[in-house]
Design a protein around this motif. Structure first.
Motif, mmCIF file in Angstrom:
data_model
loop_
_atom_site.group_PDB
_atom_site.id
_atom_site.type_symbol
_atom_site.label_atom_id
_atom_site.label_comp_id
_atom_site.label_asym_id
_atom_site.label_seq_id
_atom_site.Cartn_x
_atom_site.Cartn_y
_atom_site.Cartn_z
ATOM 1 N N ALA A 326 0.831 -1.214 0.000
ATOM 2 C CA ALA A 326 0.000 0.000 0.000
ATOM 3 C C ALA A 326 0.859 1.255 0.000
ATOM 4 C CB ALA A 326 -0.925 -0.005 1.217
ATOM 5 N N ALA A 327 1.931 1.242 0.800
ATOM 6 C CA ALA A 327 2.813 2.409 0.886
ATOM 7 C C ALA A 327 3.530 2.650 -0.444
ATOM 8 C CB ALA A 327 3.824 2.217 2.018
ATOM 9 N N MET A 328 4.009 1.564 -1.059
ATOM 10 C CA MET A 328 4.705 1.672 -2.346
ATOM 11 C C MET A 328 3.737 2.152 -3.445
ATOM 12 S SD MET A 328 7.814 0.447 -1.792
ATOM 13 C CE MET A 328 8.768 -0.856 -1.031
ATOM 14 N N LEU A 329 2.568 1.520 -3.477
ATOM 15 C CA LEU A 329 1.585 1.819 -4.523
ATOM 16 C C LEU A 329 1.084 3.252 -4.410
ATOM 17 C CD1 LEU A 329 0.007 0.498 -6.869
ATOM 18 C CD2 LEU A 329 -1.776 -0.085 -5.217
ATOM 19 N N ALA A 330 0.880 3.710 -3.171
ATOM 20 C CA ALA A 330 0.387 5.076 -2.959
ATOM 21 C C ALA A 330 1.346 6.092 -3.566
ATOM 22 C CB ALA A 330 0.207 5.346 -1.470
ATOM 23 N N LYS A 331 2.646 5.816 -3.463
ATOM 24 C CA LYS A 331 3.663 6.718 -4.008
ATOM 25 C C LYS A 331 3.586 6.739 -5.544
ATOM 26 C CE LYS A 331 6.605 5.470 -0.090
ATOM 27 N NZ LYS A 331 6.148 6.528 0.794
ATOM 28 N N ALA A 332 3.448 5.552 -6.130
ATOM 29 C CA ALA A 332 3.383 5.465 -7.599
ATOM 30 C C ALA A 332 2.111 6.137 -8.125
ATOM 31 C CB ALA A 332 3.427 4.000 -8.022
ATOM 32 N N VAL A 333 0.991 5.886 -7.463
ATOM 33 C CA VAL A 333 -0.291 6.447 -7.921
ATOM 34 C C VAL A 333 -0.300 7.966 -7.767
ATOM 35 C CG1 VAL A 333 -2.777 6.540 -7.420
ATOM 36 C CG2 VAL A 333 -1.606 4.329 -7.543
ATOM 37 N N ALA A 334 0.257 8.464 -6.644
ATOM 38 C CA ALA A 334 0.277 9.914 -6.397
ATOM 39 C C ALA A 334 1.411 10.615 -7.148
ATOM 40 C CB ALA A 334 0.415 10.176 -4.900
ATOM 41 N N GLY A 335 2.379 9.831 -7.642
ATOM 42 C CA GLY A 335 3.543 10.425 -8.306
ATOM 43 C C GLY A 335 4.393 11.218 -7.333
ATOM 44 N N SER A 336 4.408 10.742 -6.066
ATOM 45 C CA SER A 336 5.147 11.458 -5.031
ATOM 46 C C SER A 336 5.776 10.475 -4.061
ATOM 47 C CB SER A 336 4.202 12.390 -4.267
ATOM 48 O OG SER A 336 4.804 12.837 -3.065
ATOM 49 N N ALA A 337 7.095 10.609 -3.849
ATOM 50 C CA ALA A 337 7.804 9.704 -2.936
ATOM 51 C C ALA A 337 7.425 9.945 -1.473
ATOM 52 C CB ALA A 337 9.310 9.866 -3.112
ATOM 53 N N THR A 338 6.779 11.075 -1.189
ATOM 54 C CA THR A 338 6.410 11.368 0.202
ATOM 55 C C THR A 338 5.009 10.858 0.551
ATOM 56 O OG1 THR A 338 5.501 13.540 -0.365
ATOM 57 C CG2 THR A 338 7.838 13.455 0.243
ATOM 58 N N ALA A 339 4.284 10.336 -0.434
ATOM 59 C CA ALA A 339 2.922 9.836 -0.170
ATOM 60 C C ALA A 339 2.973 8.638 0.780
ATOM 61 C CB ALA A 339 2.253 9.437 -1.480
#
Length: 443
Positions: A326-339
């Motif tokens: 979830a943490a990895m995917l959230a970053k990819a979907v948001a286009g942000s490493a801080t997501a």
């Protein structure tokens, strides 16, 4: 006269203690005391050692956190693990899972599959789980006997299901089970209309009225795929979430599971109604169902919890692994490493799940007065070194095999990786026997 508090039943002394509330805090060299199934003390190690305790456990190299909360699953489907892999959702359901359920699911199947799921979840650090499957009374009995905590959602569909010949019968059974278990300390009964495409307006309205009267939660698959939303719009001109809002179902007692498709209007409905979203990333990835925009929801103030879904579509009940995904995917979907940073990911897997279930006053964080639902993760291994932030290490570098001890309401269900109330060899043998029956008799 000096007042002396009753001795603690158990004092735990880990290297790190992560309470989750307040957010982002890591307490080093602190102790946690348990009395009568609740957290009675959290404080520095020196102060902890001055307290009387019947048992003291040193936990060097371990991180103590609230027990993980698996906010969506179908426990008994562990017995269908790997039965129909690498297929799209509707093919998987209509051609494989529903026929297999019609053929095999009975009370014995649900009992054996649920026990297998409970044991797997305990070994993975989960202290509370949500279950939505047939013969819910059988599943409730399994939870009661195991010592675990659970939300049991009664499945309701417009057609006959194993254990209920109609939606009305399923609702009737639900009301009865709700009444029987409403004072149970660890089991919460909720209503589980399967999905917008399997439950008509009339039945949804009945469920809403009953849930309001009983102050019960509603747990439902919503916007699982783009096809589901597209089909609803073509047939009715209305998105499924908008339909649920029109019928009055959305609200703080509503759990929308999956939500891979979210428009601006959908987001506004979720925010206004204070509806919780249950994110199941690995099942959604495996079935190519889409991506829930977790960071967007979080920033808008929506409560997002996390679930594994059933083992037939995941294929494990590993919530720690799910949280990492979830943490990895959230970053990819948001286009942000801080997501969705590691601390927020852990919160999603603990307190947010408790909040979605209406249990956040009891569980989900390590706070004095809350139930002692606690897990100890061993971070002393080679693969966890060196440790700069133990929460980052837990989320990004630790597997569920590092779960060492687990307590629910202060009672140990896992001690040094060993189940205390369940027979692992027997559970394994029973699962193997089911697998042989199902594969040997399948056409």
């Amino acid at each position: 006269m000096t007042y002396t508090a009753a001795p603690l039943d158990l004092l735990l002394l880990p290297t790190w203690l992560v309470p989750v509330e307040p957010a982002g805090v890591v307490l080093k060299e602190h102790g946690l005391g348990i009395r009568d199934g609740c957290i009675a003390f959290i404080g520095p190690r020196d102060a902890a050692l001055k307290l009387a305790a019947r048992e003291v456990r040193e936990l060097p190299g371990m991180l103590l956190s609230p027990g993980l909360v698996n906010a969506h699953g179908h426990a008994a489907m562990t017995l269908f693990r790997g039965l129909a892999d690498d297929l799209p959702l509707m093919t998987w359901l209509e051609k494989h899972i529903w026929p297999a359920e019609a053929k095999w699911v009975d009370e014995a199947f649900v009992r054996d599959g649920t026990n297998l799921a409970i044991a797997e979840q305990i070994k993975g650090g989960i202290t509370c789980f949500s279950d939505m499957y047939f013969y819910p009374k059988v599943a409730s009995d399994c939870v009661h006997n195991s010592g675990m905590r659970a939300q049991i959602a009664l499945p309701i569909l417009d057609f006959p299901i194993p254990g209920a010949s109609s939606a009305d019968e399923a609702i009737r059974q639900g009301i009865e089970l709700f009444g029987d278990l409403k004072h149970h300390p660890r089991i919460k009964i909720t209503f589980g209309p399967h999905a917008p495409y399997t439950v008509c307006d009339a039945n949804l309205e009945k469920i809403r009225v009953i849930a309001e009267e009983l102050d019960a939660v509603i747990h439902m698959h919503v916007h699982e795929t783009a096809f589901e939303v597209q089909q609803a719009v073509e047939q009715t001109g209305e998105r499924p979430l908008a339909r649920l809002a029109r019928l009055g179902l959305l609200g703080p007692r509503f759990q929308a599971v999956h939500m891979t498709q979210i428009s601006e209007d959908d987001l506004a409905l979720l925010v206004e109604s204070n509806t919780s979203v249950i994110h199941c990333p690995e099942s959604n990835l495996k079935l190519a169902s889409g991506f829930c925009p977790v960071e967007r929801l979080w920033q808008a103030g929506v409560n997002v919890a996390i679930g594994t879904d059933g083992a037939a579509s995941n294929n494990d009940l590993d919530l720690l692994g799910e949280t990492r995904t979830a943490a990895m995917l959230a970053k990819a979907v948001a286009g942000s490493a801080t997501a969705l940073d590691a601390h927020r990911a852990l919160r999603m897997a603990t307190l947010n799940g408790a909040r979605a279930m209406g249990l956040d006053s009891q569980i989900g964080s390590l706070e004095v007065g809350k139930a002692a639902d606690i897990v100890a993760f061993d971070l002393s291994g080679l693969a966890q070194q060196p440790i700069y932030d133990p929460v980052s290490q837990l989320i990004y570098a630790t597997g569920r095999d590092c779960v060492k001890h687990l307590w629910v309401a202060g009672k140990p269900l896992l001690d040094d990786r060993q189940l205390t109330r369940m027979d692992e060899q027997q559970l394994t043998a029973t699962a193997i026997a089911w697998g042989q029956r199902i594969s040997g008799h399948s056409e």
